[in-house]
Design an enzyme around this catalytic site. Sequence first.
Site, PDB file in Angstrom:
ATOM      1  N   ARG A 253      -1.513  -8.360   4.715  1.00 51.74           N
ATOM      2  CA  ARG A 253      -1.483  -6.958   5.138  1.00 51.74           C
ATOM      3  C   ARG A 253      -0.952  -6.100   3.996  1.00 51.74           C
ATOM      4  O   ARG A 253       0.022  -6.458   3.338  1.00 51.74           O
ATOM      5  CB  ARG A 253      -0.601  -6.762   6.376  1.00 51.74           C
ATOM      6  CG  ARG A 253      -1.208  -7.292   7.669  1.00 51.74           C
ATOM      7  CD  ARG A 253      -2.424  -6.477   8.092  1.00 51.74           C
ATOM      8  NE  ARG A 253      -2.975  -6.896   9.366  1.00 51.74           N
ATOM      9  CZ  ARG A 253      -3.926  -7.815   9.506  1.00 51.74           C
ATOM     10  NH1 ARG A 253      -4.413  -8.429   8.440  1.00 51.74           N
ATOM     11  NH2 ARG A 253      -4.388  -8.129  10.698  1.00 51.74           N
ATOM     12  N   GLU A 282      -6.155   2.152   4.192  1.00 48.72           N
ATOM     13  CA  GLU A 282      -7.498   1.597   4.060  1.00 48.72           C
ATOM     14  C   GLU A 282      -8.540   2.541   4.630  1.00 48.72           C
ATOM     15  O   GLU A 282      -8.387   3.018   5.761  1.00 48.72           O
ATOM     16  CB  GLU A 282      -7.563   0.230   4.760  1.00 48.72           C
ATOM     17  CG  GLU A 282      -6.659  -0.802   4.095  1.00 48.72           C
ATOM     18  CD  GLU A 282      -6.790  -2.195   4.708  1.00 48.72           C
ATOM     19  OE1 GLU A 282      -7.508  -2.362   5.715  1.00 48.72           O
ATOM     20  OE2 GLU A 282      -6.152  -3.124   4.175  1.00 48.72           O
ATOM     21  N   HIS A 301     -10.745  -5.703   2.416  1.00 48.52           N
ATOM     22  CA  HIS A 301     -10.173  -6.336   3.608  1.00 48.52           C
ATOM     23  C   HIS A 301     -11.230  -7.225   4.252  1.00 48.52           C
ATOM     24  O   HIS A 301     -11.470  -7.173   5.463  1.00 48.52           O
ATOM     25  CB  HIS A 301      -9.659  -5.284   4.590  1.00 48.52           C
ATOM     26  CG  HIS A 301      -8.663  -5.845   5.574  1.00 48.52           C
ATOM     27  ND1 HIS A 301      -7.677  -5.080   6.154  1.00 48.52           N
ATOM     28  CD2 HIS A 301      -8.490  -7.104   6.075  1.00 48.52           C
ATOM     29  CE1 HIS A 301      -6.953  -5.827   6.976  1.00 48.52           C
ATOM     30  NE2 HIS A 301      -7.426  -7.058   6.948  1.00 48.52           N
TER      31      HIS A 301
END
Length: 341
Positions: A253, A282, A301
Amino acid sequence: MPPRRDLTCTRRGLGWCAMSKVALVQPIGEPGVRMLREAGHDVVAFDNPLSASELKDTLKSTPDVEGMIVKNAAINREVIESAPRLKVIARHGVGLDRIDLTAAAENGVVVTHTPEANCISVAEHALTLILALSRNLITWDRAVRDSDFEVRKSQPGRELSGKTLGILGMGKSGRTLAQMALHGLRMRVVAYTPHPDPAKCPGVKLIPDWREVLGIADYVSLHMPLTPETEGLIGRTELELMQPGAFLINCSRGQIVKEKELIEVLMAGRIGGAGLDVFEEEPPQEGNPLLQMENVILTPHGAAHTHEALERMAEQAARSVIDVLSGLPPTWPAPLPPPAP
């Protein structure tokens, strides 16, 4: 007319299963959808993406939802309490930081996740970043496209054999990466986990102080969940414990690393570089210095986004919903939230 027969329930001796409405907050793979329908459930797909406020309003207009499958949508208390018949929230993935586990528990909602579905993909992605950084893969690719074949002389790569990999967090992806590095690349592996179990970590040297791992490793890979204890865990002070020229890998994360301080350490040349699949915000905003750094490899991601892992996540999330709605305990329940002080 009797409800549609659930073949899975029949195999488990449960006979007929009443149909329930299951909401897909975000799309999942067809194998998971098929499992739900074959179990006799009514599957409804919501528009993607939905904010927490939009999701709350959608659930209020669909009050008979009893199961929900989510990817990275924010599931807060208001969302949970807007679905009065909700029994289960299945996370299509591993991290639970965007689901209010306390609110779910207080409302009698079971939360599950899929910790066994994507560990191979995440470990392989971390290893890909390690390999790409060690061999200057992105830089070499760009140089060859620019007709610079001599880059091999000015920027030679590094072998991984004999180097030390440090892993913070020895859950399933961390343990999988350790075995890949040990047996595939003959690396030395040191690791920190708050719950050490040497039997689960063969060949790995477990270290009780995670800061010591930073000072030992040539490559540090993060595999820990985002919790109040891990948020902002890695900042300038911790990064400066790393060896000069070492690399940081983050496939967990973004909020675990203080991004601004990482950028400062990278710009100062204090560490060799970074491979980042996750970010504090993000997607990263235009103008983020990370986007311009040659010694940083960025991915969207997507460590868990392989065909195989996405299929397993869909199937395991669907399996959890089916089990809970059938009155069975789920195979992959989320950890219970800590009791209030």
